[in-house]
Design a protein around this motif. Structure first.
Motif, PDB file in Angstrom:
ATOM      1  N   ARG A 180       0.611  -1.152  -0.152  1.00 43.71           N
ATOM      2  CA  ARG A 180      -0.022  -0.053  -0.055  1.00 43.71           C
ATOM      3  C   ARG A 180       0.770   1.099  -0.093  1.00 43.71           C
ATOM      4  O   ARG A 180       1.927   1.130   0.804  1.00 43.71           O
ATOM      5  CB  ARG A 180      -1.008   0.018   1.325  1.00 43.71           C
ATOM      6  CG  ARG A 180      -1.801  -1.204   1.355  1.00 43.71           C
ATOM      7  CD  ARG A 180      -2.535  -1.474   0.087  1.00 43.71           C
ATOM      8  NE  ARG A 180      -3.514  -2.371   0.252  1.00 43.71           N
ATOM      9  CZ  ARG A 180      -4.415  -2.986  -0.606  1.00 43.71           C
ATOM     10  NH1 ARG A 180      -4.016  -2.870  -2.004  1.00 43.71           N
ATOM     11  NH2 ARG A 180      -5.134  -4.059  -0.354  1.00 43.71           N
ATOM     12  N   ASP A 245      -5.483   3.364  -1.260  1.00 44.71           N
ATOM     13  CA  ASP A 245      -5.605   1.929  -1.339  1.00 44.71           C
ATOM     14  C   ASP A 245      -5.665   1.384   0.045  1.00 44.71           C
ATOM     15  O   ASP A 245      -5.655   0.151   0.260  1.00 44.71           O
ATOM     16  CB  ASP A 245      -4.593   1.444  -2.138  1.00 44.71           C
ATOM     17  CG  ASP A 245      -3.150   1.781  -1.849  1.00 44.71           C
ATOM     18  OD1 ASP A 245      -3.056   2.379  -0.716  1.00 44.71           O
ATOM     19  OD2 ASP A 245      -2.305   1.665  -2.598  1.00 44.71           O
ATOM     20  N   ALA A 246      -5.615   2.383   1.039  1.00 47.32           N
ATOM     21  CA  ALA A 246      -5.714   1.700   2.525  1.00 47.32           C
ATOM     22  C   ALA A 246      -6.232   2.933   3.242  1.00 47.32           C
ATOM     23  O   ALA A 246      -6.052   4.074   2.920  1.00 47.32           O
ATOM     24  CB  ALA A 246      -4.392   1.262   3.207  1.00 47.32           C
TER      25      ALA A 246
END
Length: 340
Positions: A180, A245-246
């Protein structure tokens, strides 16, 4: 003037002064008279002393928490009150809210009820501007002050806390090492604990020689328990062009809000989005998929705080700062890193 000053002037240990105050028999008459004489000459009237020389204390503890509807704080109060009750103490709970003046008034009110000790549950009672912590310093000269998940260095103040900095740093590193790169950090407080978590998040990027983009630190200006509000907040961030993405959140409620956003958008978790909360609360098992979270071992913190409280009131020498580590608990919302 406090028990430490009396012990120095009388030439005895703090434990001996405590035994005199609490009316224990295992003190020589001459020593008892010396301690009482010093107290009288200094005008020292500790709580037990004010209730009558030679009598035991009322064995009452004041507990302050900002919001008893908060799941974390409510659970902490339960653990503390349970362990104190088992040790023969009864508790007086006051919920102060987050206003500093209200917190000062609550502390003053508890002291007027001659409690033997005051426990501050949570980190919202201390201020980054140290002059605003004077009300706590002043109180500690009269009764011991116990702090859960916050720290002030001062005689008469005892702190038990989780290393939120390292725990958050570890979780961020785990996300980075799993691939990530755009990690959204959600928080909703600027408390002592919250500041440590934010610093831990930033430090992880430095350790991996990466730049921490401050755009990814996002403050949710609302109750963390407003899961629908958190969901909308995260969705708005995405619609404004912030791609991530996180998500790493400062508590589980915020993380559940982010998870709800992902589910509504059809984003696959954890394949496309990893999510980590904080506190490892019951919410982690209620979520689908189950939420990965940092366990700050709250019950252990509370048990040690009560142990230090009782030890201090018994005249024992106790550590003024005790720090425990947190633990990242992987469930279904994070990718597991294969260890070589």
């Amino acid at each position: 003037m406090n028990i430490y000053d009396i012990s120095k002037l009388a030439g005895v240990s703090t434990a001996t002064v405590s035994r005199v105050i609490n009316g224990f028999d295992n003190v020589k008459p001459a020593t008892r008279n010396k301690v009482l004489s010093v107290m009288a000459s200094q005008g020292y009237t500790p709580n037990a002393f004010a209730r009558g020389l030679g009598l035991n204390t009322m064995k009452s503890i004041g507990i302050m928490c900002a919001d008893s509807s908060d799941m974390y704080l409510a659970k902490a109060v339960y653990f503390i009150e349970r362990d104190l009750r088992e040790a023969g103490y009864h508790c007086i709970l006051t919920c102060t809210g987050y206003n500093r003046d209200s917190q000062r008034q609550a502390l003053s009110s508890l002291m007027s009820q001659h409690v033997d000790c005051i426990i501050l549950v949570g980190s919202t009672f201390i201020d980054k501007d140290n002059k605003n912590n004077k009300y706590i310093y002043d109180a500690s000269s009269t009764v011991p002050i116990m702090m859960l998940n916050a720290a002030l260095e001062h005689k008469g103040i005892y702190c038990v806390l989780c290393d939120d900095y390292t725990a958050t740093q570890t979780a961020t590193l785990d996300l980075i090492d799993s691939g990530r790169r755009d990690i959204l950090y959600l928080f909703n407080s600027y408390s002592y604990s919250a500041e440590k978590k934010s610093s831990g998040y930033r430090s992880a990027f430095e350790l991996r020689n990466m730049t921490c983009d401050e755009r990814y630190l996002q403050f949710f200006n609302g109750s963390s328990q407003d899961i629908e509000g958190v969901c909308s907040f995260v969705n708005n961030l995405h619609e404004k062009g912030l791609n991530f993405d996180a998500v790493l959140a400062s508590d589980d409620f915020l993380a559940v809000g982010a998870l709800k956003y992902a589910i509504r958008k059809g984003i696959r978790v954890p394949a496309e989005l990893s999510v980590i909360g904080y506190n490892n609360s019951i919410l982690t098992n209620c979520s689908e998929p189950e939420l990965s979270s940092i366990d700050n071992h709250l019950e252990l913190l509370c048990q040690n705080l009560v142990k230090i409280c009782i030890g201090t009131l018994s005249g024992e020498s106790m550590p003024q700062k005790t720090v425990f580590g947190g633990e990242l608990v992987h469930k279904k919302t994070t990718l597991r890193i294969e260890k070589e």
